[in-house]
Every structure is written in structure tokens, then in C-alpha cells.
Design a protein around this motif. Structure first.
Motif, PDB file in Angstrom:
ATOM      1  N   GLY A 212       0.810  -1.208   0.000  1.00  0.00           N
ATOM      2  CA  GLY A 212       0.000   0.000   0.000  1.00  0.00           C
ATOM      3  C   GLY A 212       0.843   1.257   0.000  1.00  0.00           C
ATOM      4  N   ASN A 213       1.788   1.357  -0.958  1.00  0.00           N
ATOM      5  CA  ASN A 213       2.714   2.493  -0.974  1.00  0.00           C
ATOM      6  C   ASN A 213       2.016   3.831  -1.109  1.00  0.00           C
ATOM      7  OD1 ASN A 213       4.751   4.453  -2.490  1.00  0.00           O
ATOM      8  ND2 ASN A 213       5.947   2.945  -1.361  1.00  0.00           N
ATOM      9  N   MET A 214       0.875   3.863  -1.776  1.00  0.00           N
ATOM     10  CA  MET A 214       0.068   5.088  -1.833  1.00  0.00           C
ATOM     11  C   MET A 214      -1.096   4.933  -0.863  1.00  0.00           C
ATOM     12  SD  MET A 214       1.555   4.317  -4.850  1.00  0.00           S
ATOM     13  CE  MET A 214       0.330   3.335  -5.659  1.00  0.00           C
ATOM     14  N   HIS A 215      -1.229   5.851   0.082  1.00  0.00           N
ATOM     15  CA  HIS A 215      -2.338   5.717   1.028  1.00  0.00           C
ATOM     16  C   HIS A 215      -2.843   7.073   1.511  1.00  0.00           C
ATOM     17  CE1 HIS A 215       0.572   5.291   4.759  1.00  0.00           C
ATOM     18  NE2 HIS A 215       0.510   6.515   4.312  1.00  0.00           N
ATOM     19  N   CYS A 216      -4.078   7.043   2.041  1.00  0.00           N
ATOM     20  CA  CYS A 216      -4.659   8.244   2.645  1.00  0.00           C
ATOM     21  C   CYS A 216      -5.252   7.856   3.999  1.00  0.00           C
ATOM     22  CB  CYS A 216      -5.717   8.872   1.747  1.00  0.00           C
ATOM     23  SG  CYS A 216      -7.105   7.806   1.332  1.00  0.00           S
ATOM     24  N   PHE A 217      -5.256   8.819   4.914  1.00  0.00           N
ATOM     25  CA  PHE A 217      -5.750   8.614   6.270  1.00  0.00           C
ATOM     26  C   PHE A 217      -6.902   9.583   6.536  1.00  0.00           C
ATOM     27  CE2 PHE A 217      -2.245   6.383   8.776  1.00  0.00           C
ATOM     28  CZ  PHE A 217      -1.642   5.860   7.646  1.00  0.00           C
ATOM     29  N   THR A 218      -7.962   9.069   7.144  1.00  0.00           N
ATOM     30  CA  THR A 218      -9.082   9.910   7.565  1.00  0.00           C
ATOM     31  C   THR A 218      -9.403   9.590   9.022  1.00  0.00           C
ATOM     32  OG1 THR A 218     -10.011   9.887   5.319  1.00  0.00           O
ATOM     33  CG2 THR A 218     -11.453  10.608   7.105  1.00  0.00           C
ATOM     34  N   ALA A 219      -9.316  10.596   9.882  1.00  0.00           N
ATOM     35  CA  ALA A 219      -9.553  10.385  11.310  1.00  0.00           C
ATOM     36  C   ALA A 219     -11.051  10.351  11.592  1.00  0.00           C
ATOM     37  CB  ALA A 219      -8.886  11.486  12.115  1.00  0.00           C
ATOM     38  N   GLN A 220     -11.535   9.238  12.106  1.00  0.00           N
ATOM     39  CA  GLN A 220     -12.924   9.140  12.536  1.00  0.00           C
ATOM     40  C   GLN A 220     -13.115   9.798  13.907  1.00  0.00           C
ATOM     41  OE1 GLN A 220     -14.998   7.776  10.281  1.00  0.00           O
ATOM     42  NE2 GLN A 220     -13.228   7.379   8.981  1.00  0.00           N
ATOM     43  N   THR A 221     -12.080   9.704  14.729  1.00  0.00           N
ATOM     44  CA  THR A 221     -12.027  10.390  16.024  1.00  0.00           C
ATOM     45  C   THR A 221     -10.660  11.068  16.089  1.00  0.00           C
ATOM     46  OG1 THR A 221     -10.987   8.544  17.212  1.00  0.00           O
ATOM     47  CG2 THR A 221     -13.398   8.528  17.049  1.00  0.00           C
ATOM     48  N   ALA A 222     -10.358  11.717  17.188  1.00  0.00           N
ATOM     49  CA  ALA A 222      -9.006  12.247  17.362  1.00  0.00           C
ATOM     50  C   ALA A 222      -8.003  11.099  17.294  1.00  0.00           C
ATOM     51  CB  ALA A 222      -8.894  12.979  18.701  1.00  0.00           C
ATOM     52  N   CYS A 223      -6.940  11.274  16.520  1.00  0.00           N
ATOM     53  CA  CYS A 223      -5.979  10.191  16.292  1.00  0.00           C
ATOM     54  C   CYS A 223      -4.546  10.716  16.384  1.00  0.00           C
ATOM     55  CB  CYS A 223      -6.164   9.576  14.907  1.00  0.00           C
ATOM     56  SG  CYS A 223      -7.713   8.717  14.642  1.00  0.00           S
ATOM     57  N   ALA A 224      -3.661   9.849  16.850  1.00  0.00           N
ATOM     58  CA  ALA A 224      -2.225  10.121  16.812  1.00  0.00           C
ATOM     59  C   ALA A 224      -1.543   8.933  16.153  1.00  0.00           C
ATOM     60  CB  ALA A 224      -1.675  10.348  18.220  1.00  0.00           C
ATOM     61  N   VAL A 225      -0.661   9.220  15.187  1.00  0.00           N
ATOM     62  CA  VAL A 225       0.034   8.167  14.457  1.00  0.00           C
ATOM     63  C   VAL A 225       1.533   8.413  14.548  1.00  0.00           C
ATOM     64  CG1 VAL A 225       0.320   6.983  12.246  1.00  0.00           C
ATOM     65  CG2 VAL A 225      -1.893   7.979  12.837  1.00  0.00           C
ATOM     66  N   LEU A 226       2.247   7.431  15.058  1.00  0.00           N
ATOM     67  CA  LEU A 226       3.706   7.497  15.123  1.00  0.00           C
ATOM     68  C   LEU A 226       4.272   6.872  13.855  1.00  0.00           C
ATOM     69  CD1 LEU A 226       6.443   7.914  16.549  1.00  0.00           C
ATOM     70  CD2 LEU A 226       6.026   5.774  17.789  1.00  0.00           C
ATOM     71  N   ASP A 227       5.067   7.640  13.119  1.00  0.00           N
ATOM     72  CA  ASP A 227       5.605   7.209  11.832  1.00  0.00           C
ATOM     73  C   ASP A 227       7.120   7.034  11.892  1.00  0.00           C
ATOM     74  OD1 ASP A 227       3.502   6.833  10.147  1.00  0.00           O
ATOM     75  OD2 ASP A 227       3.958   8.506   8.825  1.00  0.00           O
ATOM     76  N   VAL A 228       7.598   5.964  11.278  1.00  0.00           N
ATOM     77  CA  VAL A 228       9.030   5.769  11.051  1.00  0.00           C
ATOM     78  C   VAL A 228       9.228   5.559   9.558  1.00  0.00           C
ATOM     79  CG1 VAL A 228      11.018   4.275  11.442  1.00  0.00           C
ATOM     80  CG2 VAL A 228       9.461   4.778  13.339  1.00  0.00           C
ATOM     81  N   LEU A 229      10.061   6.391   8.923  1.00  0.00           N
ATOM     82  CA  LEU A 229      10.325   6.290   7.498  1.00  0.00           C
ATOM     83  C   LEU A 229      11.791   5.962   7.262  1.00  0.00           C
ATOM     84  CD1 LEU A 229       7.787   8.245   7.737  1.00  0.00           C
ATOM     85  CD2 LEU A 229       8.530   9.212   5.572  1.00  0.00           C
ATOM     86  N   GLY A 230      12.059   4.974   6.430  1.00  0.00           N
ATOM     87  CA  GLY A 230      13.431   4.654   6.098  1.00  0.00           C
ATOM     88  C   GLY A 230      13.585   4.396   4.601  1.00  0.00           C
ATOM     89  N   PRO A 231      14.277   5.292   3.892  1.00  0.00           N
ATOM     90  CA  PRO A 231      14.774   6.595   4.322  1.00  0.00           C
ATOM     91  C   PRO A 231      13.663   7.639   4.282  1.00  0.00           C
ATOM     92  CG  PRO A 231      15.337   6.235   2.022  1.00  0.00           C
ATOM     93  CD  PRO A 231      14.659   4.974   2.503  1.00  0.00           C
ATOM     94  N   PRO A 232      13.912   8.850   4.810  1.00  0.00           N
ATOM     95  CA  PRO A 232      12.873   9.890   4.790  1.00  0.00           C
ATOM     96  C   PRO A 232      12.763  10.543   3.415  1.00  0.00           C
ATOM     97  CG  PRO A 232      14.849  10.716   5.852  1.00  0.00           C
ATOM     98  CD  PRO A 232      15.098   9.265   5.566  1.00  0.00           C
ATOM     99  N   TYR A 233      11.758  11.411   3.247  1.00  0.00           N
ATOM    100  CA  TYR A 233      11.640  12.183   2.012  1.00  0.00           C
ATOM    101  C   TYR A 233      12.893  13.036   1.826  1.00  0.00           C
ATOM    102  CZ  TYR A 233       6.658  11.046   1.699  1.00  0.00           C
ATOM    103  OH  TYR A 233       5.461  10.393   1.583  1.00  0.00           O
TER     104      TYR A 233
END
Length: 296
Positions: A212-233
Motif C-alpha cells: 500500500g505504498n500510496m495511502h490516505c488517512f481519515t480520522a474518525q475520532t481524534a488520532c495520533a500516528v507514530l511514523d518511522v520512514l526509512g529513508p525519509p523524504y
């Protein structure tokens, strides 16, 4: 998720050391035990011994976010764009990330980042920058209810995402390899995920060409997402964030596409590159205020 520095800018922060308890100074002389008589006159204090042990254990304890940072340094040590860590390292990093709780990184739903906005305005997404180097980055996306991170890609990256709290709808795609396409900026993609996720849940992983290299996120409630990218943009290196419009399969008619009709068409979509960042997307960078990490 992983749009980090591409939108929020490179937020620099000096990471202070974790607070440590100091041992109060004492003017009392330390007795030198050089005989049985002296030893009997100065018995050991079990209570003081226990305190010393507790102090020693506090000094050597590693916080969860420090453990995550240390693991990322090892897992991505030899990482390059498009190079996926070994299965053993993937599971190792996933296991550490799965154990992270909101309090481990200093976030909670009562923080102002997660408040719903009145007046129908598009919710602002907040990015808390934890760390970034050329090998990997760590950060937290804070989305209020109805907050959206539009469909975007992660070129050459392996991305770990941990939903810390809340309910999030995730829709993701992978490219259909060698499929004919109606234009240079529009390609056929297959739906990988289209579901709600409720914390606590396992971390999700996407790869340079799978997951799922292309994705979108929609918060149904308040959300926090911890992301780790290797390598970064990295814009100069060609790893920039591209956004997409997604159209139903029936939107374009292209010869040579071997996809059966009916319900199966719902599993495919045409993704068209957007020339600019979505106008209704606002990401604000804020200082991370959770437990500090040491880069030794």
C-alpha cells in the motif's frame, strides 16, 4: 503515513537529556573499615543499599522511545532508497513499535492538537518532529476528528505506522505493474487496504513496491500516528511527496486492461498525479515534547 518534512518543514530541536536524580552532597566522613571492631560499630544500612540499587536501575533504564530510536539506527544502518530491511529486522522494529504507548511519546487526546474545529473549517494536522537523519525519520501526526491526510506516495521507502489512539480509516493502493494507462500522469492501482483501524492495534508496514505504498488517512475520532520512514523524504534526491486523485475504474476506458467486470472492479482505481499540494491540507510543525532521546 510519512509526509513529515515534506509538508511541515525541517523542524530542528535540541534534544535535552532525560532528567536524572542527583545524589545529595554530604559532609559526613566515609568510615574506613579496617578491623572487625570498626565493622561492628558501623553496620550496613539495608535501606540505603536499596536506594542505591534503585538509583542505579533508573540510570540504566532505557525509555521506550529511546529503544525505538536505537532499533531504527541499527535496522536502517545500511539502508538505501528502495532497499527493504531483512525480514528479521522488519519484525524486530515492528515488535518495538507495537509496544509504544501514547504516554511513551508524550501525547494524549486532551492536547489542543486533537480538538475538533468549529465552523466547518478543514481540520489542521499537526506534525511533531522527533528525529531525522539521512537514514530514517521519526515523527507523530496529530489529527483532530475528520482530519485527513490525502492520498500520497512514499517513493523508495519502507514505512512503519503505529496508531497510538483513536479510530482511523486507511485506504491504500499498490501499482498494477505493466498495465496500460490513459496518460503519463495516470496509472492503474489495486486497492490494498480499505478499512477502519481502532487503537490499540498492530503497526502497519508499507514497502517501496508493496503493502500500500500510496495511502490516505481519515480520522474518525481524534488520532495520533507514530511514523518511522526509512529513508525519509528528500527532494534533492528525488524522494518527494506526490499527491493523487483517485478515480473509479470505469472513469477511463483503456484497451488491454484484463480486469473482470462486476464487483472486482471496485478493487481497482486510476490514480492521477496532482500538480500541487491539496489546497485544503494544512500541516503545522510543532516541537515534540515527549521523553528525550540521545543520539550517541
Amino acid at each position: 503515513m510519512g509526509i513529515g518534512t515534506g509538508l511541515a518543514g525541517r523542524v530542528e530541536k535540541e534534544l535535552s537529556e532525560l532528567p536524572r536524580k542527583t545524589i545529595p552532597n554530604s559532609n559526613a566522613e566515609i568510615p574506613v573499615i579496617n578491623s572487625a571492631a570498626t565493622a561492628l560499630s558501623a553496620p550496613a544500612n539495608p535501606k540505603n543499599s536499596r536506594k542505591k540499587l534503585r538509583r542505579r536501575s533508573k540510570k540504566t533504564a532505557v525509555s521506550p522511545v529511546q529503544r525505538l530510536f536505537n532499533t531504527c539506527k541499527e535496522v536502517f544502518a545500511n539502508g538505501e532508497p528502495g532497499i527493504v530491511p531483512s525480514p528479521e529486522n522488519i519484525e524486530r522494529l515492528r515488535a518495538v513499535l507495537d509496544e509504544i504507548k501514547p504516554e511513551d511519546v508524550g501525547v494524549n487526546p486532551q492536547m489542543p492538537y486533537f480538538r475538533a474545529k468549529a465552523g466547518g473549517r478543514t481540520p489542521i494536522v499537526t506534525y511533531l518532529h522527533i528525529y531525522e537523519c539521512e537514514k530514517f525519520s521519526m515523527g507523530i501526526f496529530c489529527l483532530p476528528p475528520s482530519g485527513v491526510i490525502p492520498l500520497h506516495n512514499h517513493p523508495g521507502m519502507t514505512v512503519f505506522s503505529k496508531l497510538l489512539f483513536g479510530t482511523m480509516h486507511i485506504k491504500s493502493y499498490d501499482w498494477v505493474i505493466d498495465a496500460p494507462h490513459p496518460s503519463e500522469d495516470t496509472r492503474l492501482a489495486k486497492v490494498k487496504v480499505n478499512s477502519d483501524f481502532v487503537a490499540p492495534c498492530d503497526s502497519s508496514i508499507l514497502y517501496p513496491a508493496d503493502g500500500g505504498n500510496m495511502h490516505c488517512f481519515t480520522a474518525q475520532t481524534a488520532c495520533a500516528v507514530l511514523d518511522v520512514l526509512g529513508p525519509p523524504y528528500n527532494d534533492p534526491a528525488g524522494r518527494h511527496c506526490t499527491y493523487y486523485f483517485d478515480y473509479p475504474f470505469c472513469h477511463f476506458k483503456v484497451e488491454g486492461i484484463e480486469v473482470v467486470g462486476g464487483e472486482e472492479r471496485e478493487g481497482y482505481a486510476w490514480l492521477k498525479e496532482r500538480e500541487e499540494k491539496p489546497e485544503d491540507l494544512t500541516v503545522v510543525a510543532m516541537m515534540y515534547s515527549g521523553p528525550a532521546i540521545k543520539d550517541e
